[in-house]
Design a protein around this motif. Structure first.
Motif, mmCIF file in Angstrom:
data_model
loop_
_atom_site.group_PDB
_atom_site.id
_atom_site.type_symbol
_atom_site.label_atom_id
_atom_site.label_comp_id
_atom_site.label_asym_id
_atom_site.label_seq_id
_atom_site.Cartn_x
_atom_site.Cartn_y
_atom_site.Cartn_z
ATOM 1 N N ASP A 1 -65.055 -29.795 42.871
ATOM 2 C CA ASP A 1 -65.293 -30.218 41.368
ATOM 3 C C ASP A 1 -65.641 -30.482 40.518
ATOM 4 O O ASP A 1 -65.684 -30.204 39.016
ATOM 5 C CB ASP A 1 -62.978 -30.051 41.154
ATOM 6 C CG ASP A 1 -63.556 -31.570 41.654
ATOM 7 O OD1 ASP A 1 -63.587 -32.549 41.971
ATOM 8 O OD2 ASP A 1 -62.028 -32.436 41.427
ATOM 9 N N MET A 2 -66.326 -31.303 41.556
ATOM 10 C CA MET A 2 -67.970 -32.105 40.608
ATOM 11 C C MET A 2 -68.979 -31.423 40.224
ATOM 12 O O MET A 2 -70.479 -31.437 39.683
ATOM 13 C CB MET A 2 -67.468 -33.728 41.718
ATOM 14 C CG MET A 2 -66.961 -34.669 41.064
ATOM 15 S SD MET A 2 -66.201 -34.648 38.987
ATOM 16 C CE MET A 2 -68.673 -36.081 38.332
ATOM 17 N N GLY A 3 -69.058 -30.478 40.463
ATOM 18 C CA GLY A 3 -70.681 -29.572 40.289
ATOM 19 C C GLY A 3 -69.923 -28.160 39.478
ATOM 20 O O GLY A 3 -68.849 -28.542 38.427
ATOM 21 N N VAL A 4 -70.844 -27.439 38.978
ATOM 22 C CA VAL A 4 -70.402 -26.701 38.274
ATOM 23 C C VAL A 4 -70.880 -25.125 38.304
ATOM 24 O O VAL A 4 -70.980 -24.314 39.338
ATOM 25 C CB VAL A 4 -72.044 -26.316 37.099
ATOM 26 C CG1 VAL A 4 -72.095 -27.998 36.353
ATOM 27 C CG2 VAL A 4 -72.687 -26.118 37.787
ATOM 28 N N GLU A 5 -69.304 -24.246 37.740
ATOM 29 C CA GLU A 5 -69.398 -22.685 38.032
ATOM 30 C C GLU A 5 -69.920 -22.233 37.635
ATOM 31 O O GLU A 5 -71.188 -20.842 38.725
ATOM 32 C CB GLU A 5 -68.173 -22.512 37.370
ATOM 33 C CG GLU A 5 -66.905 -23.411 37.467
ATOM 34 C CD GLU A 5 -66.320 -22.903 39.003
ATOM 35 O OE1 GLU A 5 -66.684 -22.168 39.837
ATOM 36 O OE2 GLU A 5 -65.499 -23.426 39.434
ATOM 37 N N ASP A 6 -71.064 -22.466 37.031
ATOM 38 C CA ASP A 6 -72.316 -21.451 37.147
ATOM 39 C C ASP A 6 -73.812 -22.264 35.891
ATOM 40 O O ASP A 6 -73.794 -22.551 35.041
ATOM 41 C CB ASP A 6 -71.940 -20.995 35.314
ATOM 42 C CG ASP A 6 -73.073 -19.947 34.824
ATOM 43 O OD1 ASP A 6 -73.773 -19.451 35.469
ATOM 44 O OD2 ASP A 6 -72.986 -18.954 33.903
ATOM 45 N N PRO A 7 -73.751 -22.470 37.505
ATOM 46 C CA PRO A 7 -74.979 -22.923 36.952
ATOM 47 C C PRO A 7 -76.560 -22.926 36.108
ATOM 48 O O PRO A 7 -76.850 -23.590 35.617
ATOM 49 C CB PRO A 7 -75.633 -23.760 38.454
ATOM 50 C CG PRO A 7 -75.407 -22.726 39.598
ATOM 51 C CD PRO A 7 -73.949 -22.829 38.487
ATOM 52 N N VAL A 8 -76.613 -21.113 36.413
ATOM 53 C CA VAL A 8 -78.372 -20.697 35.751
ATOM 54 C C VAL A 8 -77.247 -20.961 34.154
ATOM 55 O O VAL A 8 -77.925 -21.889 33.605
ATOM 56 C CB VAL A 8 -77.496 -19.446 35.861
ATOM 57 C CG1 VAL A 8 -79.105 -18.721 35.402
ATOM 58 C CG2 VAL A 8 -78.037 -19.091 37.415
ATOM 59 N N ALA A 9 -76.331 -20.928 33.723
ATOM 60 C CA ALA A 9 -76.067 -21.295 32.077
ATOM 61 C C ALA A 9 -76.172 -22.778 31.460
ATOM 62 O O ALA A 9 -77.082 -22.999 30.578
ATOM 63 C CB ALA A 9 -74.385 -21.046 32.160
ATOM 64 N N LEU A 10 -76.139 -23.343 32.443
ATOM 65 C CA LEU A 10 -76.644 -24.833 31.878
ATOM 66 C C LEU A 10 -77.807 -25.480 32.333
ATOM 67 O O LEU A 10 -78.709 -26.598 31.147
ATOM 68 C CB LEU A 10 -75.812 -26.334 33.703
ATOM 69 C CG LEU A 10 -76.460 -27.608 33.143
ATOM 70 C CD1 LEU A 10 -75.178 -27.610 31.346
ATOM 71 C CD2 LEU A 10 -76.081 -27.735 34.485
ATOM 72 N N VAL A 11 -78.765 -24.730 33.205
ATOM 73 C CA VAL A 11 -80.688 -24.770 32.888
ATOM 74 C C VAL A 11 -80.694 -24.076 31.655
ATOM 75 O O VAL A 11 -81.339 -24.637 30.987
ATOM 76 C CB VAL A 11 -81.239 -24.332 33.827
ATOM 77 C CG1 VAL A 11 -81.971 -24.058 33.911
ATOM 78 C CG2 VAL A 11 -80.215 -24.727 35.115
ATOM 79 N N ARG A 12 -80.164 -22.655 31.519
ATOM 80 C CA ARG A 12 -80.339 -21.805 29.841
ATOM 81 C C ARG A 12 -80.147 -22.747 28.790
ATOM 82 O O ARG A 12 -80.128 -22.846 28.019
ATOM 83 C CB ARG A 12 -79.898 -20.686 30.404
ATOM 84 C CG ARG A 12 -80.741 -19.719 30.933
ATOM 85 C CD ARG A 12 -80.311 -18.268 30.860
ATOM 86 N NE ARG A 12 -80.913 -17.145 32.407
ATOM 87 C CZ ARG A 12 -80.744 -16.803 32.893
ATOM 88 N NH1 ARG A 12 -79.138 -16.273 32.784
ATOM 89 N NH2 ARG A 12 -82.002 -16.197 33.658
ATOM 90 N N GLU A 13 -79.048 -23.134 28.685
ATOM 91 C CA GLU A 13 -78.738 -24.107 27.635
ATOM 92 C C GLU A 13 -79.210 -25.482 27.418
ATOM 93 O O GLU A 13 -79.396 -25.722 26.282
ATOM 94 C CB GLU A 13 -76.805 -25.167 27.795
ATOM 95 C CG GLU A 13 -76.054 -23.915 27.818
ATOM 96 C CD GLU A 13 -74.506 -24.678 28.851
ATOM 97 O OE1 GLU A 13 -74.790 -25.609 28.424
ATOM 98 O OE2 GLU A 13 -73.756 -23.872 29.028
ATOM 99 N N ALA A 14 -80.457 -25.849 28.166
ATOM 100 C CA ALA A 14 -81.187 -26.837 27.400
ATOM 101 C C ALA A 14 -82.089 -27.015 26.672
ATOM 102 O O ALA A 14 -83.213 -27.406 26.427
ATOM 103 C CB ALA A 14 -81.999 -27.576 29.447
ATOM 104 N N GLY A 15 -82.572 -25.345 27.088
ATOM 105 C CA GLY A 15 -83.114 -24.877 25.689
ATOM 106 C C GLY A 15 -85.405 -25.741 26.239
ATOM 107 O O GLY A 15 -85.711 -25.840 25.144
ATOM 108 N N LEU A 16 -85.173 -24.996 27.592
ATOM 109 C CA LEU A 16 -86.612 -25.310 27.796
ATOM 110 C C LEU A 16 -87.848 -24.772 27.778
ATOM 111 O O LEU A 16 -89.022 -25.547 28.563
ATOM 112 C CB LEU A 16 -86.457 -25.966 29.828
ATOM 113 C CG LEU A 16 -85.382 -26.622 30.074
ATOM 114 C CD1 LEU A 16 -85.005 -27.284 31.506
ATOM 115 C CD2 LEU A 16 -86.089 -28.299 29.468
ATOM 116 N N GLY A 17 -87.219 -23.418 27.890
ATOM 117 C CA GLY A 17 -88.252 -22.236 27.459
ATOM 118 C C GLY A 17 -88.332 -21.603 28.790
ATOM 119 O O GLY A 17 -88.392 -22.232 30.405
#
Length: 346
Positions: A301-317
Protein backbone atom coordinates in the motif's frame (compact mmCIF):
# COMPACT_ATOMS: atom_id res chain seq x y z
CA UNK A 1 5.19 2.80 -24.79
CA UNK A 2 5.91 0.99 -28.04
CA UNK A 3 7.07 -2.61 -28.30
CA UNK A 4 10.61 -1.25 -28.67
CA UNK A 5 10.32 0.69 -25.41
CA UNK A 6 8.90 -1.76 -22.86
CA UNK A 7 8.05 -0.35 -19.45
CA UNK A 8 10.18 -1.88 -16.67
CA UNK A 9 9.34 -1.70 -12.95
CA UNK A 10 12.46 -2.31 -10.83
CA UNK A 11 10.71 -2.27 -7.45
CA UNK A 12 8.31 -5.19 -7.06
CA UNK A 13 8.21 -7.85 -4.37
CA UNK A 14 7.38 -11.49 -3.82
CA UNK A 15 6.38 -12.98 -0.47
CA UNK A 16 7.76 -16.40 0.44
CA UNK A 17 5.54 -17.89 3.18
CA UNK A 18 7.30 -21.26 3.10
CA UNK A 19 10.64 -19.59 3.82
CA UNK A 20 9.17 -17.78 6.79
CA UNK A 21 7.99 -21.11 8.15
CA UNK A 22 11.46 -22.61 7.75
CA UNK A 23 13.07 -19.72 9.60
CA UNK A 24 10.55 -19.82 12.41
CA UNK A 25 11.10 -23.55 12.88
CA UNK A 26 14.89 -23.26 12.71
CA UNK A 27 15.20 -20.52 15.35
CA UNK A 28 11.90 -19.93 17.16
CA UNK A 29 13.47 -17.76 19.85
CA UNK A 30 15.22 -15.49 17.36
CA UNK A 31 12.10 -15.29 15.22
CA UNK A 32 9.95 -14.35 18.23
CA UNK A 33 12.43 -11.70 19.40
CA UNK A 34 12.51 -10.15 15.92
CA UNK A 35 8.71 -10.14 15.76
CA UNK A 36 8.59 -8.40 19.15
CA UNK A 37 11.06 -5.75 17.95
CA UNK A 38 9.01 -5.17 14.81
CA UNK A 39 5.86 -4.78 16.91
CA UNK A 40 7.55 -2.26 19.18
CA UNK A 41 8.97 -0.33 16.24
CA UNK A 42 5.61 -0.06 14.47
CA UNK A 43 3.09 0.12 17.30
CA UNK A 44 -0.23 -1.76 17.55
CA UNK A 45 -2.21 0.38 15.11
CA UNK A 46 0.30 -0.02 12.30
CA UNK A 47 0.76 -3.71 13.02
CA UNK A 48 -2.97 -4.30 12.69
CA UNK A 49 -3.27 -2.22 9.52
CA UNK A 50 -0.27 -3.92 7.92
CA UNK A 51 -1.64 -7.36 8.69
CA UNK A 52 -4.93 -6.51 7.01
CA UNK A 53 -3.10 -5.05 4.02
CA UNK A 54 -0.99 -8.18 3.53
CA UNK A 55 -4.06 -10.41 3.70
CA UNK A 56 -5.81 -8.25 1.11
CA UNK A 57 -2.83 -8.32 -1.30
CA UNK A 58 -1.62 -11.84 -0.58
CA UNK A 59 -2.54 -13.17 -4.02
CA UNK A 60 -0.51 -10.50 -5.81
CA UNK A 61 2.45 -11.31 -3.58
CA UNK A 62 2.32 -15.06 -4.12
CA UNK A 63 0.32 -15.93 -7.25
CA UNK A 64 1.91 -15.51 -10.69
CA UNK A 65 -1.39 -15.09 -12.52
CA UNK A 66 -2.53 -12.32 -10.20
CA UNK A 67 0.85 -10.61 -10.62
CA UNK A 68 0.78 -10.71 -14.40
CA UNK A 69 -2.81 -9.45 -14.53
CA UNK A 70 -1.91 -6.52 -12.27
CA UNK A 71 1.12 -5.76 -14.44
CA UNK A 72 -1.09 -5.68 -17.53
CA UNK A 73 -3.55 -3.35 -15.80
CA UNK A 74 -0.72 -0.95 -14.88
CA UNK A 75 0.95 -1.08 -18.31
CA UNK A 76 4.08 -2.78 -16.95
CA UNK A 77 5.88 -5.03 -19.41
CA UNK A 78 8.61 -6.34 -17.11
CA UNK A 79 9.01 -6.48 -13.34
CA UNK A 80 12.31 -6.86 -11.54
CA UNK A 81 11.11 -8.95 -8.62
CA UNK A 82 12.84 -9.02 -5.24
CA UNK A 83 11.91 -10.86 -2.04
CA UNK A 84 9.91 -8.90 0.48
CA UNK A 85 12.44 -7.21 2.82
CA UNK A 86 10.71 -9.03 5.67
CA UNK A 87 12.82 -12.01 4.51
CA UNK A 88 16.15 -10.41 5.47
CA UNK A 89 16.14 -11.91 9.00
CA UNK A 90 19.27 -9.92 9.96
CA UNK A 91 19.45 -11.60 13.37
CA UNK A 92 20.06 -15.09 11.92
CA UNK A 93 23.36 -16.85 12.61
CA UNK A 94 25.74 -17.66 9.77
CA UNK A 95 24.42 -21.14 8.97
CA UNK A 96 20.77 -20.12 8.97
CA UNK A 97 21.43 -16.80 7.22
CA UNK A 98 23.22 -18.52 4.34
CA UNK A 99 20.38 -21.03 4.06
CA UNK A 100 17.83 -18.20 4.01
CA UNK A 101 19.60 -16.19 1.33
CA UNK A 102 20.02 -19.16 -0.98
CA UNK A 103 16.44 -20.33 -0.48
CA UNK A 104 15.10 -16.83 -1.21
CA UNK A 105 17.25 -16.53 -4.31
CA UNK A 106 16.14 -19.96 -5.55
CA UNK A 107 12.46 -19.24 -4.95
CA UNK A 108 12.75 -15.95 -6.82
CA UNK A 109 14.54 -17.65 -9.71
CA UNK A 110 11.77 -20.24 -9.91
CA UNK A 111 9.16 -17.48 -10.10
CA UNK A 112 11.10 -15.76 -12.89
CA UNK A 113 11.46 -19.04 -14.78
CA UNK A 114 7.68 -19.38 -14.85
CA UNK A 115 7.34 -16.12 -16.81
CA UNK A 116 10.78 -15.31 -18.28
CA UNK A 117 9.47 -12.80 -20.81
CA UNK A 118 7.83 -10.71 -18.07
CA UNK A 119 10.02 -11.10 -14.98
CA UNK A 120 13.61 -10.61 -13.85
CA UNK A 121 14.76 -11.43 -10.35
CA UNK A 122 17.00 -10.30 -7.52
CA UNK A 123 18.22 -12.64 -4.81
CA UNK A 124 19.35 -12.08 -1.23
CA UNK A 125 22.69 -12.11 0.56
CA UNK A 126 23.22 -12.30 4.35
CA UNK A 127 24.51 -8.76 4.92
CA UNK A 128 25.17 -9.38 8.62
CA UNK A 129 27.81 -11.98 7.72
CA UNK A 130 30.23 -10.27 5.29
CA UNK A 131 32.30 -13.42 4.71
CA UNK A 132 29.24 -15.11 3.19
CA UNK A 133 28.30 -12.35 0.77
CA UNK A 134 30.42 -13.21 -2.26
CA UNK A 135 29.38 -16.90 -2.40
CA UNK A 136 25.72 -15.92 -1.98
CA UNK A 137 26.04 -13.29 -4.71
CA UNK A 138 27.71 -15.75 -7.08
CA UNK A 139 25.01 -18.33 -6.37
CA UNK A 140 22.27 -15.82 -7.21
CA UNK A 141 23.88 -14.39 -10.34
CA UNK A 142 26.08 -17.13 -11.80
CA UNK A 143 24.14 -20.27 -10.82
CA UNK A 144 20.56 -18.99 -10.86
CA UNK A 145 20.85 -16.30 -13.53
CA UNK A 146 19.38 -13.51 -11.41
CA UNK A 147 20.15 -9.89 -12.24
CA UNK A 148 21.65 -9.15 -8.83
CA UNK A 149 20.71 -9.00 -5.17
CA UNK A 150 18.72 -6.92 -2.73
CA UNK A 151 20.28 -5.62 0.49
CA UNK A 152 19.12 -3.62 3.48
CA UNK A 153 20.55 -0.33 4.71
CA UNK A 154 22.48 -2.12 7.47
CA UNK A 155 22.44 -5.42 9.37
CA UNK A 156 23.64 -5.91 12.92
CA UNK A 157 26.95 -4.06 13.22
CA UNK A 158 27.46 -3.93 9.44
CA UNK A 159 27.09 -0.56 7.72
CA UNK A 160 27.56 -0.19 3.97
CA UNK A 161 30.87 1.59 4.64
CA UNK A 162 32.22 -1.47 6.49
CA UNK A 163 35.64 -2.52 5.19
CA UNK A 164 34.55 -6.15 5.39
CA UNK A 165 32.20 -5.50 2.45
CA UNK A 166 35.02 -4.63 0.04
CA UNK A 167 35.17 -8.14 -1.54
CA UNK A 168 31.40 -8.01 -2.06
CA UNK A 169 31.51 -4.62 -3.78
CA UNK A 170 34.41 -5.75 -5.96
CA UNK A 171 32.65 -8.95 -7.03
CA UNK A 172 29.33 -7.16 -7.67
CA UNK A 173 31.19 -4.67 -9.83
CA UNK A 174 32.95 -7.42 -11.77
CA UNK A 175 29.71 -9.32 -12.35
CA UNK A 176 27.81 -6.13 -13.33
CA UNK A 177 25.24 -7.26 -10.77
CA UNK A 178 22.47 -4.96 -9.63
CA UNK A 179 22.56 -4.19 -5.90
CA UNK A 180 19.09 -3.02 -4.89
CA UNK A 181 19.24 -0.99 -1.67
CA UNK A 182 15.93 -1.43 0.14
CA UNK A 183 15.76 -0.81 3.92
CA UNK A 184 13.64 -2.82 6.31
CA UNK A 185 12.88 -1.29 9.66
CA UNK A 186 14.53 1.77 11.15
CA UNK A 187 17.02 2.00 14.00
CA UNK A 188 15.11 4.93 15.49
CA UNK A 189 12.89 2.16 16.90
CA UNK A 190 10.06 3.26 19.25
CA UNK A 191 10.44 6.95 18.42
CA UNK A 192 8.54 6.08 15.22
CA UNK A 193 5.90 3.79 16.72
CA UNK A 194 2.91 6.03 15.93
CA UNK A 195 1.25 7.40 12.80
CA UNK A 196 3.10 4.84 10.61
CA UNK A 197 6.25 6.92 11.03
CA UNK A 198 8.26 3.69 11.09
CA UNK A 199 7.70 3.55 7.34
CA UNK A 200 6.96 7.10 6.20
CA UNK A 201 9.95 8.62 8.04
CA UNK A 202 11.98 5.50 8.79
CA UNK A 203 12.46 4.20 5.25
CA UNK A 204 13.69 7.46 3.67
CA UNK A 205 15.90 8.06 6.70
CA UNK A 206 17.52 4.65 6.34
CA UNK A 207 18.04 5.22 2.62
CA UNK A 208 19.77 8.55 3.27
CA UNK A 209 22.03 7.08 5.97
CA UNK A 210 23.01 4.04 3.90
CA UNK A 211 23.76 6.07 0.78
CA UNK A 212 25.81 8.50 2.85
CA UNK A 213 27.91 5.60 4.15
CA UNK A 214 28.52 4.49 0.57
CA UNK A 215 29.44 7.97 -0.62
CA UNK A 216 31.50 9.39 2.25
CA UNK A 217 33.52 6.19 2.74
CA UNK A 218 34.75 6.21 -0.84
CA UNK A 219 33.13 2.92 -1.86
CA UNK A 220 31.98 4.49 -5.12
CA UNK A 221 35.48 5.83 -5.80
CA UNK A 222 37.03 2.40 -5.31
CA UNK A 223 34.28 0.65 -7.31
CA UNK A 224 33.11 3.08 -9.99
CA UNK A 225 31.36 0.33 -11.95
CA UNK A 226 28.95 -0.59 -9.15
CA UNK A 227 25.29 -0.76 -10.14
CA UNK A 228 23.53 0.33 -6.96
CA UNK A 229 19.88 1.32 -7.27
CA UNK A 230 18.22 2.92 -4.25
CA UNK A 231 14.56 2.32 -3.46
CA UNK A 232 12.20 5.14 -2.54
CA UNK A 233 14.10 7.63 -4.69
CA UNK A 234 17.06 7.46 -2.33
CA UNK A 235 15.02 8.78 0.58
CA UNK A 236 15.84 12.19 1.98
CA UNK A 237 19.36 12.43 0.55
CA UNK A 238 18.85 13.73 -3.03
CA UNK A 239 16.85 16.74 -1.88
CA UNK A 240 19.30 17.93 0.79
CA UNK A 241 22.78 17.32 -0.52
CA UNK A 242 23.97 20.89 -0.03
CA UNK A 243 24.61 20.12 3.62
CA UNK A 244 26.63 17.03 2.71
CA UNK A 245 28.72 19.02 0.24
CA UNK A 246 29.32 21.69 2.86
CA UNK A 247 30.49 19.10 5.41
CA UNK A 248 32.82 17.62 2.78
CA UNK A 249 34.40 21.04 2.29
CA UNK A 250 34.82 22.07 5.93
CA UNK A 251 35.13 18.85 7.97
CA UNK A 252 38.23 16.67 7.57
CA UNK A 253 36.47 13.54 8.81
CA UNK A 254 33.81 14.01 6.09
CA UNK A 255 36.40 14.07 3.30
CA UNK A 256 36.71 10.35 2.64
CA UNK A 257 35.41 10.63 -0.92
CA UNK A 258 37.31 12.28 -3.73
CA UNK A 259 34.55 14.56 -5.05
CA UNK A 260 31.70 16.49 -3.41
CA UNK A 261 28.96 14.06 -2.26
CA UNK A 262 26.36 15.49 -4.63
CA UNK A 263 28.41 14.35 -7.63
CA UNK A 264 27.96 10.70 -6.67
CA UNK A 265 24.24 10.74 -7.36
CA UNK A 266 25.15 10.43 -11.03
CA UNK A 267 27.02 7.22 -10.24
CA UNK A 268 23.96 5.65 -8.63
CA UNK A 269 20.47 4.76 -9.81
CA UNK A 270 17.20 5.59 -8.04
CA UNK A 271 13.68 4.33 -8.42
CA UNK A 272 10.92 6.83 -9.14
CA UNK A 273 8.89 6.03 -6.01
CA UNK A 274 8.78 9.47 -4.39
CA UNK A 275 4.99 9.77 -4.46
CA UNK A 276 4.57 13.22 -6.00
CA UNK A 277 5.53 15.12 -9.12
CA UNK A 278 7.58 17.77 -7.30
CA UNK A 279 9.67 15.12 -5.56
CA UNK A 280 10.35 13.36 -8.85
CA UNK A 281 11.42 16.62 -10.49
CA UNK A 282 13.83 17.21 -7.59
CA UNK A 283 15.27 13.71 -7.93
CA UNK A 284 15.74 14.07 -11.68
CA UNK A 285 17.35 17.47 -11.17
CA UNK A 286 19.84 15.99 -8.70
CA UNK A 287 20.67 12.69 -10.41
CA UNK A 288 19.57 13.05 -14.03
CA UNK A 289 16.72 11.23 -15.77
CA UNK A 290 19.19 8.64 -17.04
CA UNK A 291 19.77 7.60 -13.41
CA UNK A 292 16.11 7.19 -12.48
CA UNK A 293 14.20 3.98 -13.19
CA UNK A 294 10.54 3.20 -12.70
CA UNK A 295 9.55 1.79 -9.31
CA UNK A 296 6.14 0.94 -7.85
CA UNK A 297 6.76 -1.11 -4.64
CA UNK A 298 4.25 -3.63 -6.00
CA UNK A 299 1.91 -4.60 -4.44
CA UNK A 300 2.22 -2.89 -1.04
CA UNK A 301 0.00 0.00 0.00
CA UNK A 302 2.99 2.34 0.28
CA UNK A 303 3.58 1.79 -3.41
CA UNK A 304 1.66 3.30 -6.29
CA UNK A 305 -0.96 1.55 -8.40
CA UNK A 306 -0.08 3.51 -11.55
CA UNK A 307 3.63 4.38 -11.48
CA UNK A 308 3.62 5.33 -15.16
CA UNK A 309 1.04 8.06 -14.55
CA UNK A 310 3.12 9.48 -11.69
CA UNK A 311 6.11 9.84 -13.99
CA UNK A 312 4.02 11.56 -16.64
CA UNK A 313 2.45 13.92 -14.10
CA UNK A 314 5.89 15.35 -13.35
CA UNK A 315 6.03 17.06 -16.75
CA UNK A 316 9.64 16.11 -17.36
CA UNK A 317 9.38 16.01 -21.14
CA UNK A 318 9.28 13.09 -23.55
CA UNK A 319 13.00 12.29 -23.46
CA UNK A 320 13.17 12.13 -19.66
CA UNK A 321 9.92 10.16 -19.43
CA UNK A 322 11.18 7.61 -21.92
CA UNK A 323 14.44 7.28 -19.99
CA UNK A 324 12.68 6.60 -16.68
CA UNK A 325 10.07 4.23 -18.07
CA UNK A 326 12.41 2.20 -20.26
CA UNK A 327 15.76 3.67 -21.32
CA UNK A 328 17.63 3.98 -18.03
CA UNK A 329 17.19 0.30 -17.25
CA UNK A 330 19.43 -0.55 -20.21
CA UNK A 331 22.41 1.10 -18.54
CA UNK A 332 21.54 -0.39 -15.14
CA UNK A 333 21.21 -3.92 -16.56
CA UNK A 334 23.08 -3.99 -19.90
CA UNK A 335 22.40 -7.69 -20.41
CA UNK A 336 18.68 -6.95 -20.36
CA UNK A 337 18.66 -5.02 -23.65
CA UNK A 338 18.21 -8.04 -25.96
CA UNK A 339 15.29 -9.25 -23.82
CA UNK A 340 13.73 -5.79 -23.87
CA UNK A 341 13.91 -5.71 -27.63
CA UNK A 342 11.91 -8.93 -27.78
CA UNK A 343 9.13 -7.77 -25.47
CA UNK A 344 5.77 -6.93 -26.97
CA UNK A 345 3.70 -4.60 -24.84
CA UNK A 346 0.40 -6.04 -23.59
Amino acid sequence: MSANDPVVDVHAHVLLPALQGVVQAADPEGFAAAADLEARRNGPESQAASGAMIRERFAKLTDLGARLAAMDDAGIDIQVVSPSPSHYYPWADAVLADRIARAASLATAELVAAAPARLLGLGLVPLQHPALLVPALEYAVLELGLAGVEISSSAGDVELSDERLEPFWARAEKLEAVVFLHPFGCTLDERLDRFYLANTVGQPTENAVALSHLIFSGVLDRHPGLRVVAAHGGGYLPGYLGRSDHAWRVRPEAHGCIEPPSSYLRRLWFDSLVHDAAGLRTLVGAAGADRVVLGSDFPFDMGVEDPVALVREAGLGEVAERAILSGSIRSLIPALSPALDRVVSP
